[in-house]
Design a protein around this motif. Structure first.
Motif, PDB file in Angstrom:
ATOM      1  N   HIS A 183      -0.841  54.258  41.537  1.00 52.35           N
ATOM      2  CA  HIS A 183      -1.642  55.262  41.105  1.00 52.35           C
ATOM      3  C   HIS A 183      -1.283  55.679  39.692  1.00 52.35           C
ATOM      4  O   HIS A 183      -2.230  56.089  38.758  1.00 52.35           O
ATOM      5  CB  HIS A 183      -1.501  56.124  42.100  1.00 52.35           C
ATOM      6  N   LYS A 184      -0.052  55.792  39.673  1.00 50.73           N
ATOM      7  CA  LYS A 184       0.378  56.371  38.317  1.00 50.73           C
ATOM      8  C   LYS A 184       0.083  55.250  37.049  1.00 50.73           C
ATOM      9  O   LYS A 184      -0.170  55.712  35.933  1.00 50.73           O
ATOM     10  CB  LYS A 184       2.182  56.424  38.328  1.00 50.73           C
ATOM     11  N   MET A 185       0.339  54.312  37.253  1.00 50.40           N
ATOM     12  CA  MET A 185       0.230  53.058  36.104  1.00 50.40           C
ATOM     13  C   MET A 185      -1.352  52.797  36.182  1.00 50.40           C
ATOM     14  O   MET A 185      -1.797  52.178  35.228  1.00 50.40           O
ATOM     15  CB  MET A 185       0.634  52.111  36.398  1.00 50.40           C
ATOM     16  N   GLU A 186      -2.280  53.194  37.076  1.00 50.39           N
ATOM     17  CA  GLU A 186      -3.692  52.727  37.085  1.00 50.39           C
ATOM     18  C   GLU A 186      -3.739  51.220  37.039  1.00 50.39           C
ATOM     19  O   GLU A 186      -4.725  50.931  36.155  1.00 50.39           O
ATOM     20  CB  GLU A 186      -4.430  53.605  36.090  1.00 50.39           C
ATOM     21  N   ALA A 187      -2.868  50.602  37.462  1.00 52.35           N
ATOM     22  CA  ALA A 187      -3.150  49.173  37.243  1.00 52.35           C
ATOM     23  C   ALA A 187      -2.532  48.214  38.330  1.00 52.35           C
ATOM     24  O   ALA A 187      -1.898  48.815  39.396  1.00 52.35           O
ATOM     25  CB  ALA A 187      -2.306  48.749  36.000  1.00 52.35           C
ATOM     26  N   ILE A 191       8.854  58.291  40.255  1.00 55.75           N
ATOM     27  CA  ILE A 191       7.832  57.989  41.229  1.00 55.75           C
ATOM     28  C   ILE A 191       7.962  59.193  42.054  1.00 55.75           C
ATOM     29  O   ILE A 191       6.833  59.730  42.369  1.00 55.75           O
ATOM     30  CB  ILE A 191       8.139  56.660  42.058  1.00 55.75           C
ATOM     31  N   ARG A 192       9.131  59.792  42.381  1.00 55.58           N
ATOM     32  CA  ARG A 192       9.228  60.959  43.734  1.00 55.58           C
ATOM     33  C   ARG A 192       8.474  61.938  42.854  1.00 55.58           C
ATOM     34  O   ARG A 192       7.488  62.465  43.531  1.00 55.58           O
ATOM     35  CB  ARG A 192      10.625  61.166  43.951  1.00 55.58           C
ATOM     36  N   GLU A 193       8.703  62.326  41.736  1.00 53.86           N
ATOM     37  CA  GLU A 193       8.176  63.608  41.021  1.00 53.86           C
ATOM     38  C   GLU A 193       6.845  63.241  40.854  1.00 53.86           C
ATOM     39  O   GLU A 193       5.726  64.431  41.219  1.00 53.86           O
ATOM     40  CB  GLU A 193       8.891  63.941  39.985  1.00 53.86           C
ATOM     41  N   TYR A 194       6.175  62.116  40.538  1.00 54.53           N
ATOM     42  CA  TYR A 194       4.879  61.973  40.398  1.00 54.53           C
ATOM     43  C   TYR A 194       4.119  62.165  41.757  1.00 54.53           C
ATOM     44  O   TYR A 194       3.199  62.830  41.977  1.00 54.53           O
ATOM     45  CB  TYR A 194       4.625  60.437  39.816  1.00 54.53           C
ATOM     46  N   VAL A 195       4.540  61.429  42.760  1.00 54.35           N
ATOM     47  CA  VAL A 195       3.627  61.519  44.151  1.00 54.35           C
ATOM     48  C   VAL A 195       3.964  62.707  44.756  1.00 54.35           C
ATOM     49  O   VAL A 195       2.865  63.298  45.357  1.00 54.35           O
ATOM     50  CB  VAL A 195       4.399  60.606  45.104  1.00 54.35           C
TER      51      VAL A 195
END
Ligand code: PFF
Length: 483
Positions: free
Chosen positions: A53-57, A404-408
């Motif tokens: 989701h973060k990298m959109e790839a 990743i933790r902060e992003y999710v």
């Protein structure tokens, strides 16, 4: 999200989970299985979904986004998935053939003879790799046509297909649980399934099997969840979705266990045996492919006027279970080529399908059954576990779990805490590293299933060694998309 659930719920839930349970002592398996789900399954599901989701790839480009020189980990994941689709489509083809056979119960009374001798026409050894079976090849091609049609327009067509292929097998499964529980003798099968055996927990192989099954079943470490999460809208709740997919999948396995163990209990009852007796006297019928292609047809034939109906529904259920798992693997690979080389979807899909069919030809031959078993074992024991371990190391020690933790957490209603970092950095990698080490030791001491060493090398080790090399070559190849 329905597509992610469809990918996770597949043959692994109704066929692989119960037979692994049987192999490791029934109720003994459920505890390590649940531990594996919470310590590795759900944390890695959050990792893959968060990363995609973060990298959109898809996987390779997503890993490239975590830092230079890491793209190959994504290609490894896609590579393991690719090897799996080569034989998963063949098993789908077997189900398609058995769907056809169910109309006249063509398997007759000796289902073992039918499956091994008449249907597979299995040879005596590994060497018969040029004798392709017409019906199996035809079914393989039909499976591929269906897979390609489902993903014709990528996420758009997949989004529609899964409205059918996810609920339909579920309805069938509920039907089989009800039918199974109503058969005489069902209760002894269920007791075997649910009674925990704490002594078995001391055996390390039960734990290894539980972790392997969790990854296979959740479609983790194949790049699938990374690719699917990259298609999600930007405002999706990642933690919630990861829990929903994981729990829906394992709930389905648990439910599938009731259908299968009730049926096994009934089968033992018919033979005048208890479960232990059945396993000792008829191991083929309770383990591996046996469960689906030997025992179920036997029981189905005994259902009187409704036999053909139940047979057709059962094999239709398996096909609809399998198809969304199969196309998720193709999607993950095709999306990787589209992301990296700007390939058009149709070309990427057909390219993946073509190579997978060519490799899959081996599994349609008279020796195909044996080769399928070897590659399944090597990919599940080494391929998946190695990729999961690499994912934990890259995110845990190079990219940083915090990223990743902060992003999710910024995307989710429920936040994950530091426990998640502990799982990704310590618990999961330690368990996986021990698993791989023990398994390598076991293979050095003795070949898998006593097969000849050359087969082990040709069908297993060569693939395990080639995968990282090919992945590094792909990473180094020229890209048309800027990093
Ligand atoms: N999870 C699927 C099953 O349980 O049958 C199999 C599978 C699908 C494995 C997709 C891996 C994958 F990427």
């Amino acid at each position: 999200m329905l597509a992610a659930i469809g990918s996770a719920i597949g043959l692994g839930n109704v066929w692989r989970f119960p037979y692994i349970c049987v192999n490791y002592g029934g109720g003994a398996f459920l505890i390590p299985y649940l531990v594996a789900l919470f310590t590795a399954g759900i944390p890695l599901m959050i990792l893959e979904m968060g990363l995609g989701h973060k990298m959109e790839a898809s996987a390779p480009v997503a890993f490239r986004g975590t830092g230079k020189g890491r793209e190959w980990v994504g290609w490894m994941a896609v590579g393991v998935g690719f090897m799996i689709i080569c034989y998963y489509a063949v098993i789908m083809g077997w189900c398609a053939n058995f769907f056809r056979y169910s109309f006249n119960l063509a398997w007759g009374s000796n289902t073992e003879d039918f499956f091994y001798n008449q249907f597979l026409n299995r040879s005596a050894n590994f060497k018969d790799v040029f004798s392709i079976s017409g019906p199996i090849l035809a079914a393989l091609l039909i499976s591929w046509v269906l897979i390609i049609l489902c993903i014709w327009k990528g996420a758009r067509s997949v989004g529609k297909v899964v409205y059918l292929t996810v609920p339909l097998p579920w309805i069938c499964l509920v039907l089989f649980v009800i039918k199974g529980l109503s058969l005489p003798g069902a209760e002894q099968g269920i007791a075997y399934y649910l009674t925990p055996n704490f002594a078995a927990l001391r055996d390390s192989s039960v734990w290894l099997a539980a972790y392997g099954q969790i990854f296979f079943s959740l479609s983790i470490a194949f790049g699938v969840m990374i690719a699917y999460a990259s298609f999600l809208p930007k405002r999706s709740d990642i933690v919630n979705n990861a829990f929903i997919v994981s729990l829906a999948n394992c709930g389905t396995s648990f439910l599938g266990g009731f259908a299968v163990f009730a049926t096994l209990g009934h089968y033992a009852h018919n033979l005048g045996l208890d479960m232990e007796g059945l396993l000792a006297l008829h191991p083929d019928k309770a383990k591996g492919f046996g469960l689906v292609f030997l025992t179920y047809p036997t029981i189905i034939s005994q259902l009187g006027r409704a036999a053909s109906f139940f047979g057709a529904v059962f094999f239709l259920m398996l096909m609809t279970l399998a198809i969304d798992s199969a196309f998720s693997l193709v999607e993950a690979a095709a999306a990787a080529f589209m992301d990296k080389y700007n390939a058009v979807r149709l070309k990427a899909n057909f390219g993946v399908a073509f190579v997978a069919i060519v490799i899959g030809l081996v599994f349609t031959t008279r020796a195909g059954y044996y080769w399928l078993d070897v590659i399944d074992y090597f990919m599940n024991s080494f391929g998946i576990v190695a990729v999961a371990l690499l994912e934990c190391l890259v995110i845990g020690y190079f990219y940083g779990t915090r990223n990743i933790r902060e992003y999710v957490n910024s995307k989710s209603e429920f936040s994950i805490g530091k426990w998640w970092d502990v799982m990704i950095m310590f618990v999961t990698p330690v368990i996986l590293a021990i698993s791989i080490a023990l398994e390598i030791k076991a293979r050095i001491l003795g070949a898998y299933g006593d097969i000849p060493r050359w087969v082990e090398f040709a069908g297993g080790w060569s693939v395990v060694i080639a995968l990282p090399l090919i992945s590094i070559l792909l990473m180094r190849s020229r890209t048309r998309r800027p990093a």
